[in-house]
Each structure stands twice: as structure tokens, then as C-alpha cells.
Design a protein around this motif. Structure first.
Motif, PDB file in Angstrom:
ATOM      1  N   LYS A 123     -57.009  12.828  53.761  1.00  0.00           N
ATOM      2  CA  LYS A 123     -57.272  12.448  52.232  1.00  0.00           C
ATOM      3  C   LYS A 123     -57.573  10.973  52.426  1.00  0.00           C
ATOM      4  O   LYS A 123     -56.739  10.142  52.904  1.00  0.00           O
ATOM      5  N   TYR A 124     -58.699  10.506  52.001  1.00  0.00           N
ATOM      6  CA  TYR A 124     -59.417   9.231  52.278  1.00  0.00           C
ATOM      7  C   TYR A 124     -59.100   8.591  50.943  1.00  0.00           C
ATOM      8  O   TYR A 124     -59.323   9.266  50.047  1.00  0.00           O
ATOM      9  N   TYR A 125     -58.669   7.080  50.843  1.00  0.00           N
ATOM     10  CA  TYR A 125     -58.565   6.414  49.640  1.00  0.00           C
ATOM     11  C   TYR A 125     -58.861   5.059  49.790  1.00  0.00           C
ATOM     12  O   TYR A 125     -58.537   4.558  50.903  1.00  0.00           O
ATOM     13  N   GLN A 126     -58.790   4.258  48.705  1.00  0.00           N
ATOM     14  CA  GLN A 126     -59.394   2.904  48.796  1.00  0.00           C
ATOM     15  C   GLN A 126     -60.624   2.802  49.460  1.00  0.00           C
ATOM     16  O   GLN A 126     -60.880   2.505  50.807  1.00  0.00           O
ATOM     17  N   ASN A 127     -61.691   2.201  48.633  1.00  0.00           N
ATOM     18  CA  ASN A 127     -63.205   2.010  49.021  1.00  0.00           C
ATOM     19  C   ASN A 127     -63.772   3.024  50.035  1.00  0.00           C
ATOM     20  O   ASN A 127     -63.998   2.983  51.140  1.00  0.00           O
ATOM     21  N   VAL A 128     -63.724   4.379  49.180  1.00  0.00           N
ATOM     22  CA  VAL A 128     -64.240   5.453  50.278  1.00  0.00           C
ATOM     23  C   VAL A 128     -65.984   5.154  50.308  1.00  0.00           C
ATOM     24  O   VAL A 128     -66.378   5.181  49.362  1.00  0.00           O
ATOM     25  N   VAL A 129     -66.417   5.367  51.385  1.00  0.00           N
ATOM     26  CA  VAL A 129     -68.087   5.119  51.419  1.00  0.00           C
ATOM     27  C   VAL A 129     -68.400   6.215  52.397  1.00  0.00           C
ATOM     28  O   VAL A 129     -68.015   6.264  53.733  1.00  0.00           O
TER      29      VAL A 129
END
Length: 200
Positions: A123-129
Motif C-alpha cells: 500500500k503506497y501513500y503520501q505523494n504517489v506518482v
């Protein structure tokens, strides 16, 4: 003579008892030592360990391989494992990448991510690019499902390339074919976008 001797002996005994009493008093006070009770010792231990039950690693790398031997690699500047959640690895400054079917590289970056050891999901989070060639996708959260080879993006999803800009609530990206679907949660606000790669 005998009386004088007795007086001398009594005096010596009194001096001796006085000396013992004074010595005992100073020993009990012991001004040169510091008393540490149990609570203070525990506090000192917690300060020295900073976070009890937490193990931290620097510059880590995790690799997942799919059924077609395609690698999905994730790197982080820092990894943290908590004793009461051994399956969860908290990552900071995260970069994942994999080779797509067309030979290009798909990159996923975020400030933080949670890596689940059993399922290999992330799970990716905070400013995902997410970037691939000249396409950039941003969102609040992105979930990578290892068994499905799928990344599901949620919240303020924006896909932009030189010709298009599509916004939505949710997007699903296939990490093998690079096919992308974007849609809204509410039917009345539905904005649907679909991008398919040319089949070889």
C-alpha cells in the motif's frame, strides 16, 4: 591508680562507641552515591532503546516474482518492523519498478508504503506518482496486489500524457500489459477513461 585506669577505659569505650555511631551515620547518608529506584531505571532503558519492540533497517529491497518470472522490486530508504505486527513492514521514501510486456519500465514512487510479507501486497501513500515513458499518474493511495499483477489507485487520480489529461476517483493499472482504466465512484459524475496497449 586503679580508679584512674577504669576512668581511662570507660573514656576509650565511649570514644569508640561515638566513633562507630558517627561512622554509621555517614555510611547511611553516603553523599557520594545516587539512589536509582526501579521506575527511573526503566525510564533510562526506554530512552536508550528509543522505541521498544521496533526494529529499523536502512536501504532495504524486496522482490516479488510472478508466474512468468517477471520481477516486481521495491526499495526503501528505511524499513520498520514492530514486534506486535510482524507481517507488516513500514517503508519510507519508496521506489518500486517492474518491466512491462512492451519492454518499458513502470516506476512507482511514494513517501511511505506498507509492505505485507505474507501476501507481498503493498500500500503506497503520501505523494504517489507512477511513471512509464511519457505517462504520469498521481493519486492519494495506490495498492499493489501481487497475485493479480494489478495496481489500484484511489483518491484524486490524474493520468497525464502529452495528448491527454484524465481525472477520476479510481484507476486500475495492469502491471503486465500496462492497460489502464479510470472511473468515478458516482454514476452521475461518471468520467470513464480506458487506455489499452497495442497487442503484439
Amino acid at each position: 591508680m586503679i580508679a584512674a585506669k577504669k576512668r581511662s577505659n570507660i573514656f576509650l569505650i565511649l570514644v569508640l562507641f561515638s566513633a562507630i555511631a558517627i561512622y554509621g551515620y555517614f555510611i547511611s547518608q553516603n553523599k557520594g552515591s545516587k539512589k536509582i529506584d526501579a521506575n527511573e531505571a526503566i525510564q533510562n532503558s526506554e530512552v536508550s532503546n528509543i522505541e521498544k519492540g521496533v526494529t529499523t533497517f536502512k536501504d532495504v529491497e524486496y522482490k516479488t516474482t510472478d508466474a512468468k518470472n517477471r520481477d516486481y522490486i521495491t526499495k526503501g530508504n528505511e524499513a520498520k518492523i514492530t514486534k506486535d505486527k510482524p507481517d507488516l513492514i513500514e517503508l519510507k521514501t519508496v521506489h518500486s519498478f517492474t518491466n512491462l510486456k512492451d519492454g518499458t519500465v513502470l516506476n512507482i514512487n511514494s513517501e511511505k508504503a506498507d509492505y505485507f510479507k505474507k501476501t507481498k501486497n503493498i500500500k503506497y501513500y503520501q505523494n504517489v506518482v507512477i511513471t512509464n515513458k511519457d505517462t504520469v499518474i498521481t493519486s492519494d493511495i495506490a495498492n499493489y496486489f501481487a497475485k493479480k499483477n494489478l495496481i489500484r489507485l484511489e483518491g484524486n487520480v490524474v493520468m497525464q500524457d502529452p495528448k491527454n489529461k484524465i481525472k477520476g476517483d479510481i484507476a486500475e493499472l495492469d502491471t503486465i500489459t500496462n492497460n489502464l482504466e479510470i472511473f468515478m465512484n458516482k454514476k452521475e459524475d461518471k468520467v470513464y477513461g480506458r487506455r489499452e496497449q497495442i497487442k503484439e
